[in-house]
Enzyme design. Structure first.
Site, short mmCIF file in Angstrom:
data_model
loop_
_atom_site.label_atom_id
_atom_site.label_comp_id
_atom_site.label_asym_id
_atom_site.label_seq_id
_atom_site.Cartn_x
_atom_site.Cartn_y
_atom_site.Cartn_z
N ASP A 62 0.83 -1.21 0.00
CA ASP A 62 0.00 0.00 0.00
C ASP A 62 0.86 1.26 0.00
OD1 ASP A 62 0.91 -0.11 2.60
OD2 ASP A 62 -1.07 -0.23 3.53
N SER A 63 2.18 1.08 -0.01
CA SER A 63 3.11 2.19 -0.26
C SER A 63 2.85 2.81 -1.62
CB SER A 63 4.56 1.70 -0.17
OG SER A 63 4.75 0.53 -0.96
N ASP A 101 -1.01 -6.22 -0.03
CA ASP A 101 -1.38 -5.56 1.21
C ASP A 101 -2.89 -5.37 1.29
OD1 ASP A 101 0.85 -5.15 2.75
OD2 ASP A 101 1.31 -3.17 1.95
N LYS A 131 -1.29 -9.49 3.06
CA LYS A 131 -0.52 -9.03 4.21
C LYS A 131 -1.37 -8.03 4.99
CE LYS A 131 2.97 -6.00 3.95
NZ LYS A 131 2.54 -4.94 4.92
N GLU A 133 -1.36 -5.54 8.77
CA GLU A 133 -0.56 -4.96 9.84
C GLU A 133 -1.20 -5.22 11.19
OE1 GLU A 133 0.20 -0.82 9.16
OE2 GLU A 133 1.05 -1.15 7.17
N GLU A 200 9.36 -4.21 10.52
CA GLU A 200 9.75 -2.91 9.97
C GLU A 200 10.15 -1.93 11.06
OE1 GLU A 200 8.13 0.76 7.13
OE2 GLU A 200 6.95 -1.08 7.32
#
Length: 285
Positions: A62-63, A101, A131, A133, A200
């Site tokens: 999602d960057s 993501d 993925k 978080e 991270e």
């Protein structure tokens, strides 16, 4: 081999690479403690084609919100955006395991919401995994997905979707309390059934202890070379931006090369040096 292939008769993105057997979730899971796992982000079909032979995993991160869309953070990224780019990366790859993501707001409400979002991602892209978080609070969701056939990569430490709660992008784990909490987060996500864990922006001793404490591969980004693999944002490592996080090593300076090439093009257009006879169509006979 991906079932989402491009039409090489009409697409500029050819020739199509010779199909290779795509890496699987068990193969990545079993790489723990072996050769380091190579991961890069990818957002487009052409970049996926270039990266694919070199990588074990391609992460549609999602960057892309910041990198491609100029958004202030990853928070505004939508599920539709992730699916569109994820499908392109799957079409452009044959070897790497593709992970997508789950964007902010698509999974936090409940395990059921997460399943609906993850199922849509996998059905509409052909990707192998998602993925998400979060630490211990997301363990129930990870277990719910894993039990229903959706492979999950976890993500702990500096979690960009939670940047507002964290107060910025500083390294995590500097206090004893936070250090202990993050170890617990890593264990909870691994124990819930994730097959890999992105670590991270944590202090190096914490990244090393996390790697030793869990039985699934850790993928470091601002962690430690002792992690089981490494990931970087492709545009950062290729030098597309002047400002990059501390943990980035630039392997090229593509922004400078692009600037030079475009400058030459502009000069040629203005001087009428381009196009020449080689770039125009002439009458036959």
């Amino acid at each position: 081999m991906s079932t989402f292939q491009i039409d090489t008769a009409t697409s500029r993105a050819n020739p199509t690479p010779a199909p290779m057997k795509r890496l699987t979730v068990p193969a990545i899971r079993n790489a723990k403690g072996k050769d380091p796992i190579v991961v890069l982000t990818a957002y487009t079909i052409r970049m996926a084609q270039i990266l694919d032979p070199h990588c074990d995993m391609l992460l549609v991160g999602d960057s892309l919100g910041q990198v491609l869309y100029g958004l202030p953070s990853s928070v505004p990224v939508s599920l539709d955006m992730m699916i569109a780019h994820g499908a392109a990366v799957v079409r452009g790859s044959y070897h790497s395991l593709v992970v997508i993501d789950m964007p902010f707001g698509s999974y936090e409400e409940s395990p059921q919401q997460a399943f609906r979002s993850a199922a849509r991602i996998m059905k509409e892209t052909g990707a192998a995994a998602v993925k998400l978080e979060g630490g211990e609070a997301m363990a129930e969701t990870v277990a719910f997905l894993a039990a229903r056939g959706i492979p999950v990569v976890g993500h702990v430490g500096l979690t960009p979707q939670a940047v507002n709660a964290l107060g910025g992008y500083g390294a995590r784990g500097r206090s004893q309390e936070e250090y202990a909490k993050l170890i617990g987060d890593a264990k909870a996500i691994a124990g819930a059934g994730a097959f890999a864990l992105v670590v991270e922006g944590v202090i190096e001793p914490l990244a090393i202890e996390m790697t030793r404490a869990i039985d699934i591969p850790t993928i470091g980004i601002g962690g430690s070379k002792e992690c089981d693999g490494q990931v970087l944002v492709i545009d950062d490592m290729l030098g597309m931006f002047d400002r990059v996080p501390r943990f980035v090593k630039k392997y090229a300076e593509l922004a400078e090369q692009i600037d030079s090439a475009v400058g030459q093009y502009a000069a040629d257009v203005r001087s009428r040096a381009f196009p020449t006879i080689e770039q125009t169509y002439q009458p036959k006979g």
